[in-house]
Design a protein around this motif. Structure first.
Motif, mmCIF file in Angstrom:
data_model
loop_
_atom_site.group_PDB
_atom_site.id
_atom_site.type_symbol
_atom_site.label_atom_id
_atom_site.label_comp_id
_atom_site.label_asym_id
_atom_site.label_seq_id
_atom_site.Cartn_x
_atom_site.Cartn_y
_atom_site.Cartn_z
ATOM 1 N N SER B 18 0.686 -0.966 -0.232
ATOM 2 C CA SER B 18 -0.330 0.036 -0.425
ATOM 3 C C SER B 18 0.814 1.644 0.076
ATOM 4 O O SER B 18 0.774 2.356 -0.131
ATOM 5 N N GLU B 19 2.270 1.144 0.644
ATOM 6 C CA GLU B 19 3.466 2.664 1.132
ATOM 7 C C GLU B 19 3.912 2.839 -0.591
ATOM 8 O O GLU B 19 4.108 3.850 -0.971
ATOM 9 N N VAL B 20 4.159 1.161 -1.224
ATOM 10 C CA VAL B 20 5.003 1.629 -2.527
ATOM 11 C C VAL B 20 3.379 2.356 -3.349
ATOM 12 O O VAL B 20 3.912 2.793 -4.361
ATOM 13 N N ALA B 21 2.188 2.440 -3.424
ATOM 14 C CA ALA B 21 1.266 2.548 -4.469
ATOM 15 C C ALA B 21 0.750 4.193 -4.294
ATOM 16 O O ALA B 21 0.559 4.803 -5.046
ATOM 17 N N ARG B 22 0.973 4.170 -2.858
ATOM 18 C CA ARG B 22 1.016 4.607 -2.750
ATOM 19 C C ARG B 22 1.852 6.310 -2.882
ATOM 20 O O ARG B 22 1.367 7.427 -3.194
ATOM 21 N N ILE B 23 3.289 5.930 -2.619
ATOM 22 C CA ILE B 23 4.214 7.140 -3.524
ATOM 23 C C ILE B 23 3.609 7.458 -4.820
ATOM 24 O O ILE B 23 4.564 8.216 -4.979
ATOM 25 N N MET B 24 3.378 5.825 -5.473
ATOM 26 C CA MET B 24 4.114 5.874 -7.224
ATOM 27 C C MET B 24 2.914 7.013 -7.205
ATOM 28 O O MET B 24 2.734 7.259 -8.736
ATOM 29 N N THR B 25 1.626 7.028 -6.247
ATOM 30 C CA THR B 25 0.357 8.486 -6.967
ATOM 31 C C THR B 25 1.321 9.241 -6.313
ATOM 32 O O THR B 25 0.894 10.594 -6.938
ATOM 33 N N THR B 26 2.411 9.698 -5.663
ATOM 34 C CA THR B 26 1.493 10.729 -5.171
ATOM 35 C C THR B 26 3.419 12.066 -5.719
ATOM 36 O O THR B 26 2.665 12.971 -5.323
ATOM 37 N N HIS B 27 3.773 10.820 -5.965
ATOM 38 C CA HIS B 27 5.469 11.329 -6.436
ATOM 39 C C HIS B 27 5.478 10.652 -7.981
ATOM 40 O O HIS B 27 6.407 10.782 -8.263
ATOM 41 N N ALA B 28 4.106 10.495 -8.321
ATOM 42 C CA ALA B 28 4.023 10.854 -10.161
ATOM 43 C C ALA B 28 5.289 11.256 -10.730
ATOM 44 O O ALA B 28 5.774 10.771 -11.380
ATOM 45 N N ASP B 29 5.013 12.231 -10.716
ATOM 46 C CA ASP B 29 5.594 13.175 -11.301
ATOM 47 C C ASP B 29 7.433 13.052 -11.342
ATOM 48 O O ASP B 29 7.981 12.657 -11.938
ATOM 49 N N ASP B 30 8.129 13.001 -10.061
ATOM 50 C CA ASP B 30 9.267 12.467 -10.018
ATOM 51 C C ASP B 30 9.558 11.630 -10.060
ATOM 52 O O ASP B 30 10.273 11.697 -11.233
ATOM 53 N N LEU B 31 8.820 11.063 -10.607
ATOM 54 C CA LEU B 31 9.240 9.120 -11.084
ATOM 55 C C LEU B 31 8.652 9.343 -12.752
ATOM 56 O O LEU B 31 10.152 9.153 -12.786
ATOM 57 N N ALA B 32 8.209 9.660 -12.822
ATOM 58 C CA ALA B 32 8.236 10.265 -14.586
ATOM 59 C C ALA B 32 9.444 10.808 -14.442
ATOM 60 O O ALA B 32 10.068 10.207 -15.484
ATOM 61 N N ALA B 33 9.713 11.895 -14.399
ATOM 62 C CA ALA B 33 10.783 13.150 -14.638
ATOM 63 C C ALA B 33 12.529 11.400 -14.365
ATOM 64 O O ALA B 33 13.276 12.029 -15.015
ATOM 65 N N ARG B 34 12.727 10.934 -13.452
ATOM 66 C CA ARG B 34 13.933 9.986 -13.020
ATOM 67 C C ARG B 34 13.758 8.749 -14.131
ATOM 68 O O ARG B 34 14.440 8.739 -14.309
ATOM 69 N N ILE B 35 12.206 8.631 -14.707
ATOM 70 C CA ILE B 35 12.866 7.229 -15.743
ATOM 71 C C ILE B 35 12.999 7.558 -16.632
ATOM 72 O O ILE B 35 13.151 6.853 -17.710
ATOM 73 N N GLY B 36 11.836 9.029 -17.081
ATOM 74 C CA GLY B 36 11.821 8.758 -18.324
ATOM 75 C C GLY B 36 10.790 8.998 -19.083
ATOM 76 O O GLY B 36 10.441 8.665 -20.624
ATOM 77 N N ALA B 37 9.594 8.322 -18.340
ATOM 78 C CA ALA B 37 8.350 8.127 -18.985
ATOM 79 C C ALA B 37 6.888 7.868 -17.023
ATOM 80 O O ALA B 37 7.771 7.054 -16.296
ATOM 81 N N PRO B 38 6.171 8.487 -17.933
ATOM 82 C CA PRO B 38 5.507 7.653 -16.722
ATOM 83 C C PRO B 38 5.729 6.497 -15.921
ATOM 84 O O PRO B 38 4.681 5.735 -17.339
ATOM 85 N N VAL B 39 4.945 6.409 -14.931
ATOM 86 C CA VAL B 39 4.393 4.713 -14.687
ATOM 87 C C VAL B 39 2.876 4.704 -13.630
ATOM 88 O O VAL B 39 2.401 5.848 -13.325
ATOM 89 N N GLU B 40 2.753 4.101 -14.113
ATOM 90 C CA GLU B 40 0.943 3.383 -13.669
ATOM 91 C C GLU B 40 0.978 2.478 -13.512
ATOM 92 O O GLU B 40 1.412 1.238 -13.441
ATOM 93 N N LEU B 41 0.040 2.165 -12.326
ATOM 94 C CA LEU B 41 -0.826 0.852 -11.870
ATOM 95 C C LEU B 41 -1.235 0.229 -12.256
ATOM 96 O O LEU B 41 -2.209 1.302 -12.483
ATOM 97 N N ALA B 42 -1.003 -0.713 -13.486
ATOM 98 C CA ALA B 42 -2.442 -1.105 -13.891
ATOM 99 C C ALA B 42 -2.690 -2.436 -13.688
ATOM 100 O O ALA B 42 -3.662 -3.010 -13.687
ATOM 101 N N GLY B 43 -2.292 -3.029 -12.280
ATOM 102 C CA GLY B 43 -3.662 -3.706 -11.245
ATOM 103 C C GLY B 43 -2.965 -4.173 -10.025
ATOM 104 O O GLY B 43 -1.380 -3.895 -9.636
ATOM 105 N N VAL B 44 -3.853 -4.393 -9.147
ATOM 106 C CA VAL B 44 -3.044 -4.816 -7.692
ATOM 107 C C VAL B 44 -3.749 -5.867 -7.309
ATOM 108 O O VAL B 44 -4.618 -6.179 -7.308
ATOM 109 N N ALA B 45 -2.771 -7.081 -7.310
ATOM 110 C CA ALA B 45 -3.602 -9.001 -6.943
ATOM 111 C C ALA B 45 -3.990 -8.931 -4.638
ATOM 112 O O ALA B 45 -2.484 -8.549 -4.313
ATOM 113 N N VAL B 46 -4.826 -8.722 -3.998
ATOM 114 C CA VAL B 46 -4.943 -9.143 -3.338
ATOM 115 C C VAL B 46 -5.624 -10.394 -2.724
ATOM 116 O O VAL B 46 -6.373 -10.933 -3.834
#
Lengths: 429, 429
Positions: B18-46
């Motif tokens: 849940s913390e990974v998902a939270r940071i992926m959302t709240t820091h989406a712009d930073d992650l995109a800048a550092r990776i060079g492309a946006p990352v998208e959460l495409a599915g969560v298995a629970v």
């Protein structure tokens, strides 16, 4: 495994360079296995070709570094000359002629990092420089790769071994600065001219590099506030002990509370004995990192020396060679955040101030009024009388450097204040 | 920057997920800048889809993890389920369907690391797992990349926060094991069933992973000698203090003196208070690394917890995403050295042994003879008499575990030895 070797040109063959060459020879099989291809020392550029260099084929030695980096068959140039020129031109020439570069050159990276990264990007080549900051301590790779998914808020480190040796000696023996410096010089920890170390220039260059990487912004040496540690006294250490602190020369890179700017500075500071940096002894280095998700991390190890620096250079060499075999490059400069660097006046911290004052009633009230007028809140005050004179030790709450400077200037103008004996920042609380 | 996002499938959405998902959302712009492309959460298995998960689109949630990793459009699978199955099958399935994998699964990596790496290589995909050892502390990347040009001789670490919390509490308060465990449980540092921590299983898995990486060899969980810390007593801490030591549960991975084999072990040990690991407090982790060129390094930080572990996962995620964009893969398993793992009997170290003995003349001579007969050299002996009974504390020079065991067995058979109160290894000197 590929059998055609990757060719490495070594620029500089002093303490670090000769150790790099030695390890490349003695650990050739390991390096080949880890890279996936053998690496071969293809040339060594030196200033004094007549010097005997054990283990290095004299046929490889040249004084013409420019011709070496222009050869066109060089895969990786390892630059361990140091200084700005000719290192800068040799590195850009290397990129233009198809080589990637591993450098240990903190001064150059701190001054011209952006231009060098641009040259590397232009040529689609790697520029790695783990050895430029804190010797063998893996620091740049963890900051720019391991913490790439995190938000770093502060990097605070002991990044100069010479000054840490001197301060540790002063702390443990009660020696004064000069005495401790003399011992450091005698033991080879300080150079004959120790200015670059004791005045904080070396640490400031490292602070610029660390701040740039930590905050994904450009921070140059000129942006780093710098105070040396030559005025730290045995009395300061006694005051620090009273506070449950010791004194370290710290490089501190911080994101402002509002996130909109960063600061970078080097100065001596008191830190609590309970802080992990307080127990860093002798010539060791350590860097404490605070981030949103990871929390508090520390990286510790030898900050200088031929072998430790060579270890960092070779780690980079393996990475760059692997990248070349894969036809890729590693992470380059990341300066997308482009945060401005705020001036020192905006830095907020706590202060420990020793004043020599007249031993008469009302002095404390006067002094306290000056602090209040400048918006600097006092945490604790300790008064000590001695033969008609007295001293006041004031520890403040967090205040801006500008407010503190204003306070001190006003204090100096008070008739009852005979002098400001010392001002020391208090960090790590 | 590329605009088509990289797709991430998250397997498990507990504290870390849940913390990974939270940071992926709240820091989406930073992650995109550092990776060079946006990352998208495409599915969560629970396992429990009905549970409300703040900030996660319910449409992404599925109980069918297998279908998720088989989708074919997933770039990176983040596995934070833990345990052997179904994690193992999900990871290999992910590779078969084109995804790279970031895992925090120490148990699985320690047991089946070689097979998983082989599956990653086969598919030409990345398998990263910085979070599997020592939470947020960048450790795997420094070991396998920064030190890739160096020769690591020893990795010695505090890699379990629960047991460090308990031992630190015993050290600082004089509490017994049960009392300190109860406090750890009350404060949430120990689980209701603390077996995996206090018996050293968790640390042993991490030791296996660290040894494999450090020595470029395959080391499995079964290869790791393991002793828990449930029998450490307040008396042991008193003995340690007498020696200028404290007690830590250590994971120790060593290259044999002749370089031809390695050992990996987990057990409580005395270490000098001057050793950097001695000052690691509370639930913190730290790993001390000794190498030929770099010398002594230490990595320190939080070893567990949702946010720190998520920081490590996200650092890997950024690296793996960057690799995918570059069409490359990072360093995979490096097991070329293929050093065998020696049994515990061949480990050489020092020992602190407390014996309850009859208080009569000649006992020391008898005991000393037994040590000599087994080739174990005594460093110091301390005798203490008390009411007709006496205790002997023997500290040995370096000896093999097998010799020490033979010595202890023979001591137990002496009439004058009433009992062996404790045997503790002494490390870090």
């Amino acid at each position: 495994m590929r059998t055609r070797p990757l060719k490495v040109a070594l620029l500089g063959c002093g303490v670090v360079g000769s150790e790099v060459a030695r390890i490349m020879t003695t650990h050739a099989d390991d390096l080949a296995a880890r890279i996936g291809a053998p690496v071969e020392l293809a040339g060594v550029a030196v200033r004094r070709p007549s010097k005997v260099r054990e283990g290095i084929d004299p046929a490889l030695v040249t004084t013409d570094a420019t011709a070496l980096v222009k050869r066109g068959d060089i895969d990786v140039v390892v630059e361990v000359i140091g200084g700005i020129e000719p290192a800068r031109t040799l590195i850009t020439t290397a990129f233009e002629h198809g080589a990637s570069v591993v450098s240990a050159n903190k001064a150059l990276l701190a001054q011209d990092g952006a231009a060098l990264h641009a040259a590397a990007d232009e040529a689609d080549k790697d520029l790695y420089y783990e050895a430029a900051v804190a010797g063998a301590i893996p620091l740049i790779r963890p900051l720019r790769e391991s913490l790439a998914g995190d938000k770093i808020n502060r990097v605070m480190g002991i990044v100069n071994g010479t000054t840490n040796f001197i301060l540790d000696k002063m702390d443990s023996t009660g020696a004064g600065y000069q005495e401790a410096l003399d011992e450091a010089t005698a033991l080879g920890y300080a150079e004959a001219d120790p200015t670059a170390d004791v005045e904080g220039f070396d640490a400031a260059a490292k602070a610029a590099i660390l701040a740039g990487i930590a905050f994904h912004s450009r921070v140059r040496l000129d942006d780093v506030y710098r105070e040396g540690m030559t005025e730290v006294t045995a009395a300061d250490f006694a005051s620090a002990k009273n506070m449950g602190c010791t004194i370290k020369l710290l490089a501190i890179c911080e994101r402002a509370a509002d996130g909109g700017s960063v600061t970078a500075r080097v100065h001596p500071a008191m830190i609590p004995l309970t802080h992990p940096l307080a127990s860093v002894r002798g010539a060791y280095n350590a860097v404490f990192v605070e981030s949103d998700a990871a929390g508090q991390l520390m990286f510790y190890g030898p900050g200088a020396g031929g072998s430790p620096t060579a270890s960092a250079v070779l780690g980079d060499l393996v990475a760059v060679c692997r990248n070349r075999l894969a036809g890729a490059t590693g992470p380059g400069e990341s300066a997308y955040a482009a945060l401005p660097v705020s001036p020192m006046g905006e830095v907020v911290t706590r202060y420990h101030i020793s004043l020599d004052v007249a031993d008469k009633p009302g002095v404390l009230a006067q002094v306290a009024t000056v602090f209040a007028e400048h918006g600097v809140s006092i945490d604790t005050v300790r008064q000590q009388g001695k033969d008609g004179e007295a001293s006041l030790v004031v520890v403040t709450h967090r205040a801006s450097d500008a407010s503190l400077n204003g306070t001190v200037e006003a204090l100096r103008n008070l008739d009852t204040v005979r002098g400001v004996a010392s001002i020391m920042r208090v960090e790590g609380e």
